[in-house]
Design a protein around this motif. Structure first.
Motif, PDB file in Angstrom:
ATOM      1  N   ALA A 106     -23.342 -33.673  -5.358  1.00 17.12           N
ATOM      2  CA  ALA A 106     -23.473 -32.455  -5.970  1.00 17.12           C
ATOM      3  C   ALA A 106     -23.268 -31.150  -5.052  1.00 17.12           C
ATOM      4  CB  ALA A 106     -24.479 -32.165  -6.951  1.00 17.12           C
ATOM      5  N   ASP A 107     -22.421 -30.535  -4.603  1.00 17.57           N
ATOM      6  CA  ASP A 107     -22.194 -29.632  -3.780  1.00 17.57           C
ATOM      7  C   ASP A 107     -22.700 -28.176  -4.318  1.00 17.57           C
ATOM      8  OD1 ASP A 107     -20.947 -30.975  -1.529  1.00 17.57           O
ATOM      9  OD2 ASP A 107     -19.336 -31.291  -2.631  1.00 17.57           O
ATOM     10  N   VAL A 108     -22.289 -28.259  -5.785  1.00 23.47           N
ATOM     11  CA  VAL A 108     -22.737 -27.118  -6.610  1.00 23.47           C
ATOM     12  C   VAL A 108     -23.272 -27.607  -7.918  1.00 23.47           C
ATOM     13  CG1 VAL A 108     -22.291 -25.046  -7.542  1.00 23.47           C
ATOM     14  CG2 VAL A 108     -21.350 -25.388  -5.441  1.00 23.47           C
ATOM     15  N   HIS A 109     -24.358 -27.416  -8.309  1.00 21.48           N
ATOM     16  CA  HIS A 109     -24.877 -27.925  -9.620  1.00 21.48           C
ATOM     17  C   HIS A 109     -25.139 -26.757 -10.711  1.00 21.48           C
ATOM     18  CE1 HIS A 109     -28.354 -29.604 -12.215  1.00 21.48           C
ATOM     19  NE2 HIS A 109     -27.219 -29.813 -12.860  1.00 21.48           N
ATOM     20  N   ALA A 110     -24.250 -26.596 -11.751  1.00 22.06           N
ATOM     21  CA  ALA A 110     -24.324 -25.570 -12.614  1.00 22.06           C
ATOM     22  C   ALA A 110     -25.299 -25.816 -13.876  1.00 22.06           C
ATOM     23  CB  ALA A 110     -22.860 -25.126 -13.158  1.00 22.06           C
ATOM     24  N   VAL A 111     -26.152 -25.076 -14.291  1.00 25.28           N
ATOM     25  CA  VAL A 111     -27.082 -25.424 -15.473  1.00 25.28           C
ATOM     26  C   VAL A 111     -26.984 -24.148 -16.240  1.00 25.28           C
ATOM     27  CG1 VAL A 111     -29.170 -25.868 -15.950  1.00 25.28           C
ATOM     28  CG2 VAL A 111     -28.758 -26.639 -13.711  1.00 25.28           C
ATOM     29  N   ALA A 112     -26.928 -24.610 -17.513  1.00 27.66           N
ATOM     30  CA  ALA A 112     -26.721 -23.580 -18.635  1.00 27.66           C
ATOM     31  C   ALA A 112     -27.775 -23.923 -19.668  1.00 27.66           C
ATOM     32  CB  ALA A 112     -25.386 -23.214 -19.234  1.00 27.66           C
ATOM     33  N   ASP A 113     -27.859 -25.673 -19.870  1.00 27.02           N
ATOM     34  CA  ASP A 113     -28.599 -26.267 -20.781  1.00 27.02           C
ATOM     35  C   ASP A 113     -29.974 -26.072 -20.543  1.00 27.02           C
ATOM     36  OD1 ASP A 113     -29.790 -27.754 -22.773  1.00 27.02           O
ATOM     37  OD2 ASP A 113     -28.556 -29.581 -22.135  1.00 27.02           O
ATOM     38  N   PRO A 114     -30.798 -25.484 -21.371  1.00 28.10           N
ATOM     39  CA  PRO A 114     -32.301 -25.464 -21.063  1.00 28.10           C
ATOM     40  C   PRO A 114     -33.111 -26.664 -21.029  1.00 28.10           C
ATOM     41  CG  PRO A 114     -31.736 -24.454 -23.196  1.00 28.10           C
ATOM     42  CD  PRO A 114     -30.401 -24.852 -22.648  1.00 28.10           C
ATOM     43  N   ALA A 115     -32.571 -27.688 -21.744  1.00 27.37           N
ATOM     44  CA  ALA A 115     -33.045 -29.212 -21.503  1.00 27.37           C
ATOM     45  C   ALA A 115     -32.627 -30.120 -20.326  1.00 27.37           C
ATOM     46  CB  ALA A 115     -32.658 -29.944 -23.079  1.00 27.37           C
ATOM     47  N   CYS A 116     -31.928 -29.209 -19.595  1.00 25.84           N
ATOM     48  CA  CYS A 116     -31.490 -30.244 -18.402  1.00 25.84           C
ATOM     49  C   CYS A 116     -32.451 -30.924 -17.858  1.00 25.84           C
ATOM     50  CB  CYS A 116     -30.580 -29.161 -17.427  1.00 25.84           C
ATOM     51  SG  CYS A 116     -30.322 -29.863 -16.008  1.00 25.84           S
ATOM     52  N   ARG A 122     -27.624 -24.570  -6.621  1.00 24.52           N
ATOM     53  CA  ARG A 122     -27.926 -24.493  -7.866  1.00 24.52           C
ATOM     54  C   ARG A 122     -27.573 -23.376  -8.578  1.00 24.52           C
ATOM     55  NH1 ARG A 122     -31.359 -28.260  -7.564  1.00 24.52           N
ATOM     56  NH2 ARG A 122     -30.253 -29.952  -8.467  1.00 24.52           N
ATOM     57  N   LEU A 123     -26.724 -23.237  -9.538  1.00 24.64           N
ATOM     58  CA  LEU A 123     -26.507 -21.757 -10.282  1.00 24.64           C
ATOM     59  C   LEU A 123     -26.893 -22.175 -11.616  1.00 24.64           C
ATOM     60  CD1 LEU A 123     -22.703 -21.489  -9.435  1.00 24.64           C
ATOM     61  CD2 LEU A 123     -24.479 -20.281  -8.132  1.00 24.64           C
ATOM     62  N   LEU A 124     -27.722 -20.983 -12.163  1.00 22.70           N
ATOM     63  CA  LEU A 124     -28.436 -21.034 -13.402  1.00 22.70           C
ATOM     64  C   LEU A 124     -27.754 -20.048 -14.421  1.00 22.70           C
ATOM     65  CD1 LEU A 124     -31.931 -21.229 -11.793  1.00 22.70           C
ATOM     66  CD2 LEU A 124     -30.532 -23.256 -12.447  1.00 22.70           C
ATOM     67  N   PHE A 125     -27.365 -20.456 -15.347  1.00 21.17           N
ATOM     68  CA  PHE A 125     -26.635 -19.112 -16.276  1.00 21.17           C
ATOM     69  C   PHE A 125     -27.518 -19.305 -17.459  1.00 21.17           C
ATOM     70  CE2 PHE A 125     -22.781 -21.820 -14.519  1.00 21.17           C
ATOM     71  CZ  PHE A 125     -22.537 -20.843 -13.575  1.00 21.17           C
ATOM     72  N   PRO A 147     -23.511 -17.323 -26.224  1.00 19.32           N
ATOM     73  CA  PRO A 147     -24.763 -17.743 -25.471  1.00 19.32           C
ATOM     74  C   PRO A 147     -24.444 -19.489 -25.315  1.00 19.32           C
ATOM     75  CG  PRO A 147     -25.777 -17.271 -27.474  1.00 19.32           C
ATOM     76  CD  PRO A 147     -24.159 -16.577 -27.345  1.00 19.32           C
ATOM     77  N   ASP A 148     -23.881 -20.131 -26.354  1.00 19.46           N
ATOM     78  CA  ASP A 148     -23.507 -21.613 -26.265  1.00 19.46           C
ATOM     79  C   ASP A 148     -22.362 -22.025 -25.241  1.00 19.46           C
ATOM     80  OD1 ASP A 148     -25.631 -21.756 -28.160  1.00 19.46           O
ATOM     81  OD2 ASP A 148     -24.040 -21.536 -29.810  1.00 19.46           O
ATOM     82  N   THR A 149     -21.871 -21.092 -24.550  1.00 20.04           N
ATOM     83  CA  THR A 149     -20.649 -21.472 -23.693  1.00 20.04           C
ATOM     84  C   THR A 149     -21.195 -22.551 -22.609  1.00 20.04           C
ATOM     85  OG1 THR A 149     -19.856 -19.281 -23.833  1.00 20.04           O
ATOM     86  CG2 THR A 149     -18.984 -20.600 -21.988  1.00 20.04           C
ATOM     87  N   SER A 150     -20.743 -23.561 -22.277  1.00 19.43           N
ATOM     88  CA  SER A 150     -21.095 -24.473 -21.393  1.00 19.43           C
ATOM     89  C   SER A 150     -21.221 -24.289 -20.040  1.00 19.43           C
ATOM     90  CB  SER A 150     -20.029 -25.886 -21.736  1.00 19.43           C
ATOM     91  OG  SER A 150     -18.926 -25.439 -21.066  1.00 19.43           O
ATOM     92  N   ALA A 151     -21.966 -24.840 -19.323  1.00 24.76           N
ATOM     93  CA  ALA A 151     -22.037 -24.716 -17.938  1.00 24.76           C
ATOM     94  C   ALA A 151     -20.727 -24.961 -17.064  1.00 24.76           C
ATOM     95  CB  ALA A 151     -23.155 -25.347 -17.366  1.00 24.76           C
ATOM     96  N   ALA A 152     -19.993 -26.179 -17.549  1.00 25.28           N
ATOM     97  CA  ALA A 152     -18.947 -26.254 -16.985  1.00 25.28           C
ATOM     98  C   ALA A 152     -17.694 -25.314 -16.973  1.00 25.28           C
ATOM     99  CB  ALA A 152     -18.357 -27.576 -17.542  1.00 25.28           C
ATOM    100  N   PHE A 153     -17.612 -24.727 -18.316  1.00 24.69           N
ATOM    101  CA  PHE A 153     -16.666 -23.713 -18.547  1.00 24.69           C
ATOM    102  C   PHE A 153     -17.081 -22.602 -17.761  1.00 24.69           C
ATOM    103  CE2 PHE A 153     -14.650 -20.226 -21.051  1.00 24.69           C
ATOM    104  CZ  PHE A 153     -13.318 -20.748 -21.054  1.00 24.69           C
ATOM    105  N   THR A 154     -18.146 -22.232 -17.742  1.00 25.49           N
ATOM    106  CA  THR A 154     -18.699 -21.035 -17.092  1.00 25.49           C
ATOM    107  C   THR A 154     -18.317 -21.031 -15.461  1.00 25.49           C
ATOM    108  OG1 THR A 154     -20.289 -20.573 -18.593  1.00 25.49           O
ATOM    109  CG2 THR A 154     -20.722 -19.475 -16.419  1.00 25.49           C
ATOM    110  N   VAL A 155     -18.558 -22.029 -14.981  1.00 23.35           N
ATOM    111  CA  VAL A 155     -18.471 -22.297 -13.363  1.00 23.35           C
ATOM    112  C   VAL A 155     -17.224 -22.409 -13.218  1.00 23.35           C
ATOM    113  CG1 VAL A 155     -18.738 -24.769 -13.336  1.00 23.35           C
ATOM    114  CG2 VAL A 155     -19.498 -23.263 -11.433  1.00 23.35           C
ATOM    115  N   LEU A 156     -16.167 -23.138 -13.990  1.00 24.47           N
ATOM    116  CA  LEU A 156     -14.965 -23.043 -13.891  1.00 24.47           C
ATOM    117  C   LEU A 156     -14.215 -21.826 -13.975  1.00 24.47           C
ATOM    118  CD1 LEU A 156     -12.346 -24.999 -13.578  1.00 24.47           C
ATOM    119  CD2 LEU A 156     -12.146 -24.967 -16.070  1.00 24.47           C
ATOM    120  N   ARG A 157     -14.706 -20.769 -14.958  1.00 24.12           N
ATOM    121  CA  ARG A 157     -14.087 -19.472 -15.081  1.00 24.12           C
ATOM    122  C   ARG A 157     -14.356 -18.804 -13.847  1.00 24.12           C
ATOM    123  NH1 ARG A 157     -12.994 -16.899 -19.914  1.00 24.12           N
ATOM    124  NH2 ARG A 157     -12.161 -15.262 -18.520  1.00 24.12           N
TER     125      ARG A 157
END
Length: 460
Positions: free
Chosen positions: A341-351, A361-364, A408-418
């Motif tokens: 994991a060169d970059v780890h994107a987190v948007a799920d509070p239950a991660c 580590r990017l926190l959205f 607010p429910d946008t996924s971490a994967a989509f956010t970091v991809l955008r």
């Protein structure tokens, strides 16, 4: 020495002489100070440094500028920054610009320019100068920290202005309060009131933006409300000095608490931003003790990390066998141990993958209070870098994508991809496991796909 360099040195000498003449005129006009009271050690050191600079002879026309003259120039600039007054900071910008004109690739000259502009409140120009310093290979340990601080201050003020857009806009015009002319290029010696900062020219006699330290940030039209919100917005928009912005910010927070009450969620976030801004001004950028030395990563840092590298965003926690095909692997929310994991994107509070090793580590999260709570969940030593406040909501942030169509429910994967697509510095950008995304996210990706297989979608 080229003709333009000779002109730059001559202009610099004129400005320095004008500054010293202005000090002499002030001393003549003022009452004699009490015994033992002088101009202060910082001002005295600056005057001595300027005297040394003016006493150093420039080289003959066809010879290069020597080390002695260049170092003397930068020392005078450093003393001006240490003195800290608005006139002195404008003088420091003039000295730095002269240094850049003499040696365009001087890291020290660019760093001096950045520090002076930062102290004046010119956040955009300061950020650009800090980035140029790093691009030239600066190894000074404070430069990345100062750059992150400048970005955080800028992001903090932008977020504060955006919390109450209607209150900040007001109903009528806001006019800058008239104040005395600033020093620097267009000092009292010149008498024209021009700005000393190239690229920040002003038609007001109040220096850059027409707002000077120690004076009201703006004068609101009588009867217009809320006055403090409009004054604060004017100060931020004009890039007033930090002292002026802080005074306006204080009044704005007080006004909004009175209008909406301390229990209002936006007021609480505004108060948090105010506390952050004041803390940065008073103490500089302080590492969160829970981060155990993780470096703050802003937008420019992330762009530099990604630039020129093939990258993929992996959706889902499963094993990713093709990691070796990419120079940068981005994992999102939970993923298996042992996975790269060169970059780890987190948007799920239950991660539950906070402890997994990651480069950055990017926190959205939004609002800011929620993001700060997420930051404190980061495990000490589990990441080398942590995304700062400028990356907490890249989709909605007008300084980045500015797209309010995603909730607010946008996924971490989509956010970091955008975000990576927006930065547009990767020659190859793929996403693996698109089927796990929400339907609207899949539609956006499909509309921009350049190539598709069963598991992979390429955006480049």
């Amino acid at each position: 020495m080229r003709a333009e360099q000779a002109l730059a040195l001559a202009e610099c000498a004129r400005v320095c002489t004008g500054y010293l003449a202005g000090l002499a005129a002030e001393d003549d006009a003022a009452d004699p100070p009490p015994p033992g009271v002088g101009p202060g050690p910082a001002r005295t050191a600056l005057v001595a440094a300027l005297g040394e600079l003016l006493g150093t002879a420039p080289p003959p026309r066809r010879e290069p500028v020597g080390v002695e003259l260049f170092d003397t120039l930068l020392r005078a600039g450093d003393r001006a920054v240490e003195t800290g007054g608005e006139r002195e900071l404008l003088l420091a910008v003039e000295l730095a610009d002269t240094g850049v004109s003499l040696r365009a690739k001087s890291r020290a000259a660019w760093r001096l320019r950045a520090q002076a502009l930062d102290a004046l409140g010119h956040a955009a120009a300061a950020t650009e100068a800090y980035e140029r310093t790093l691009a030239l290979g600066s190894t000074h340990p404070e430069t990345p920290v100062l750059l992150s601080t400048a970005r955080e201050k800028r992001a903090c003020l932008a977020a504060a202005v955006g919390l109450f857009p209607a209150d900040a806009a007001g109903d009528g015009p806001v006019e800058a309060a008239p104040v005395g002319a600033a020093a620097g290029r267009g000092t009292a010696a010149a008498g024209d009131g021009a700005s000393a900062v190239p690229g920040t020219a002003t038609t007001s006699p109040g220096g850059p933006g027409g707002i000077a330290a120690g004076s009201p940030a703006a004068t609101a039209t009588p009867g217009a409300a809320p006055a403090a919100g409009r004054t604060f917005t004017a100060a931020v928009g004009a890039e007033a000095t930090p002292a002026v912005v802080r005074e306006a910010f204080t009044a704005y927070v007080t006004e909004q608490m009175g209008r909406y009450g301390a229990g209002d969620a936006r007021v609480r976030e505004l108060a948090g931003l105010y506390g952050t801004y004041c803390r940065i001004l008073d103490q500089g950028r302080m590492a969160d003790p829970l981060l155990a030395g993780a470096r703050p990563v802003g937008v420019a840092d992330l762009r530099g990390l990604v630039a020129g590298k093939t990258a993929c965003v992996v959706v889902g926690p499963g094993r990713f066998e093709e990691a070796g095909d990419y120079e940068l692997v981005v994992r999102c929310d939970d993923f298996r141990g042992g996975e790269r994991a060169d970059v780890h994107a987190v948007a799920d509070p239950a991660c539950e993958s906070w402890h997994r090793p990651a480069g950055v580590r990017l926190l959205f999260a939004d609002p800011g209070e929620t993001w700060r709570e997420a930051v404190r969940r980061a495990v000490p030593g589990a990441q080398d870098g942590l995304g700062d406040v400028s990356l907490r909501r890249p989709l909605q942030d007008p300084a980045l994508l500015g797209d309010d169509g995603w909730g607010p429910d946008t996924s971490a994967a989509f956010t970091v991809l955008r975000l990576l697509d927006h930065l547009d510095v990767s020659p190859r950008l793929d996403v693996h496991g698109v089927g796990r995304l929400r339907p609207e996210e899949r539609r956006w990706i499909a509309s921009r796909a350049k190539d598709r297989t069963k598991t992979r979608t390429a955006l480049r």
